[in-house]
Motif scaffolding. Structure first.
Motif, PDB file in Angstrom:
ATOM      1  N   ASN A  40      58.483  79.324  29.208  1.00 28.56           N
ATOM      2  CA  ASN A  40      59.735  79.618  29.471  1.00 28.56           C
ATOM      3  C   ASN A  40      60.601  78.330  29.343  1.00 28.56           C
ATOM      4  O   ASN A  40      61.913  78.639  29.520  1.00 28.56           O
ATOM      5  N   GLN A  41      60.153  77.235  29.017  1.00 26.72           N
ATOM      6  CA  GLN A  41      60.968  75.986  28.994  1.00 26.72           C
ATOM      7  C   GLN A  41      61.355  76.017  27.634  1.00 26.72           C
ATOM      8  O   GLN A  41      60.844  75.553  26.801  1.00 26.72           O
ATOM      9  N   SER A  42      62.842  75.945  27.362  1.00 22.63           N
ATOM     10  CA  SER A  42      63.331  75.697  26.213  1.00 22.63           C
ATOM     11  C   SER A  42      63.688  74.204  25.750  1.00 22.63           C
ATOM     12  O   SER A  42      63.630  73.256  26.730  1.00 22.63           O
ATOM     13  N   GLY A  43      63.402  73.800  24.760  1.00 22.88           N
ATOM     14  CA  GLY A  43      63.770  72.574  24.149  1.00 22.88           C
ATOM     15  C   GLY A  43      65.047  71.930  24.352  1.00 22.88           C
ATOM     16  O   GLY A  43      66.095  72.824  24.472  1.00 22.88           O
ATOM     17  N   LEU A  44      65.350  70.733  24.197  1.00 30.02           N
ATOM     18  CA  LEU A  44      66.808  70.141  24.254  1.00 30.02           C
ATOM     19  C   LEU A  44      67.306  69.931  23.055  1.00 30.02           C
ATOM     20  O   LEU A  44      66.741  70.017  21.953  1.00 30.02           O
ATOM     21  N   ALA A  45      68.708  70.008  22.839  1.00 29.91           N
ATOM     22  CA  ALA A  45      69.247  69.842  21.772  1.00 29.91           C
ATOM     23  C   ALA A  45      69.016  68.777  20.947  1.00 29.91           C
ATOM     24  O   ALA A  45      68.712  67.599  21.479  1.00 29.91           O
ATOM     25  N   ASP A  46      69.280  68.899  19.683  1.00 29.88           N
ATOM     26  CA  ASP A  46      68.885  67.551  18.817  1.00 29.88           C
ATOM     27  C   ASP A  46      69.758  66.213  19.146  1.00 29.88           C
ATOM     28  O   ASP A  46      69.099  65.314  19.499  1.00 29.88           O
ATOM     29  N   SER A  47      71.034  66.433  19.524  1.00 27.75           N
ATOM     30  CA  SER A  47      71.751  65.540  19.981  1.00 27.75           C
ATOM     31  C   SER A  47      71.186  64.744  21.272  1.00 27.75           C
ATOM     32  O   SER A  47      71.482  63.464  21.492  1.00 27.75           O
ATOM     33  N   THR A  48      70.977  65.665  22.260  1.00 27.02           N
ATOM     34  CA  THR A  48      70.301  65.041  23.514  1.00 27.02           C
ATOM     35  C   THR A  48      69.010  64.383  23.408  1.00 27.02           C
ATOM     36  O   THR A  48      68.635  63.243  23.609  1.00 27.02           O
TER      37      THR A  48
END
Length: 367
Positions: A40-48
């Protein structure tokens, strides 16, 4: 990021190492996009993700400059030295300006994220040792020799109760009220046995004496278990899987006094229901392992019981570690300090050493 390795980095690294570096950063990128292996760990935003990749690219170059070779992947020891370079304003912007505290924290967070990725892929862990505040980078305050003694004394007297039979009925009632709040046992059920159990506990002395000897990081206090203690040989054995910086098992020395306190504490510990089925050496009042916050709270409580001057000083749990490093080097040598602090290189140990006031005073007497 079209080209995951910057032009600046491609200019300084050879073609073979570039292949390895590009693969390392691509895997790091995938880890951040997918959120790692945690459920349930979501990925980071592209900018991050792009910001992290840009900073890790800079960190690689800074690390190579410090160690004098193009090593891939990054190791915890290189991360230590990059973090120290940031704190000491040796790792700077391209225009020669120092990074702001907030920028230093961003580099530190990038290192933490990178070593999360490395740990999930069988690499070694890394734990930061600097606090980059808005006002200034972490200072190298440490406890002096007499202050180390005061901390030991404070730990022994910490929360100590008088003898059950030596107090007045009014004081006994007040103390039972305190113990009821502390233990969760109703005041009417506080017996002489419960009173004596809390009067004589060696948990805090065991924790403080061991930390002063072994220069324990907060994460090591948190993870320490019964099987770490080798009291017949006066050692603390830290397995490599629990060593935040090491690549091997570490055998850390303990003084005879610390070993004896731990022998007595382990006997007391076996009698406490809180520890039934648990292997942690120390649990706090809530039955949880200590963490950075609870250790700092404990330290602040101990400091209030001493005459240690805390004004204009940044004293934290790491001040214990830095103190051990300073005096191990001064009284022993760099090799002893490096082993005791669990460093992979003398270069890392050097930044823990500070010539003490006592040492400089003695030198002045001689010259």
């Amino acid at each position: 990021m079209d080209e995951i390795v910057s032009e600046l980095t491609r200019e300084v690294i050879g073609p073979r190492k570039l292949i390895i570096l590009r693969e390392d950063l691509k895997r790091f990128e995938t880890f951040m996009i997918q959120g790692g292996k945690a459920p349930n760990q979501s990925g980071l935003a592209d900018s991050t993700v792009n910001n992290y990749l840009s900073r890790i690219d800079q960190i690689y170059r800074a690390g190579w400059a410090v160690i004098g070779k193009k090593q891939v992947p990054l190791t915890p020891d290189i991360a230590d030295q990059v973090e120290a370079s940031l704190a000491e304003d040796q790792f700077k912007k391209s225009n020669g300006e120092s990074y702001s505290p907030s920028s230093k924290r961003k580099f530190q967070n990038t290192l933490k994220k990178y070593f999360e990725y490395r740990a999930e892929n069988g690499g070694r862990k890394w734990e930061p040792e600097y606090d980059f505040e808005e006002t200034a980078s972490r200072t190298r305050d440490y406890f002096k020799r007499d202050e180390r003694s005061e901390l030991r004394d404070a730990s022994i007297s910490h929360d100590q109760l008088p003898h059950y039979s030596s107090v007045s009925p009014e004081e006994r009632a007040r103390t039972k009220r305190y113990l009821a709040q502390k233990t969760g046992v109703p005041k009417k059920d506080i017996t002489r046995e419960i009173w004596n159990e809390h009067r004589e506990s060696l948990k805090i002395p065991s924790l403080v004496f061991t930390s002063l000897d072994a220069a324990l990081r907060p994460i090591e206090v948190n993870q320490s278990t019964e099987d770490w203690l080798r009291l017949d040989t006066q050692e603390l054995h830290i397995p490599k899987e629990n060593s935040s910086k090491g690549r091997e098992n570490w055998h850390v020395s303990l003084s005879s006094k610390t070993a004896q306190i731990n022998r007595e504490w382990m006997q007391q510990r076996d009698c406490k229901p809180k520890y039934d089925g648990r292997d942690e050496i120390w649990l706090n009042r809530q039955g949880n392992p200590y963490c950075s916050k609870t250790l700092c709270d404990l330290l602040n409580t101990l400091l209030e019981q001493t005459d240690i001057d805390t004004s204009n000083r940044d004293l934290s749990w790491y001040s214990i570690r830095h103190s051990t490093g300073t005096y191990m080097t001064e009284v022993g040598d760099m090799a002893q300090a490096s082993e005791q602090l669990r460093h992979d290189s003398f270069q890392t140990t050097k930044r823990y050493y500070h010539s003490s006031v006592e040492e400089r005073s003695n030198t002045l007497e001689e010259i």
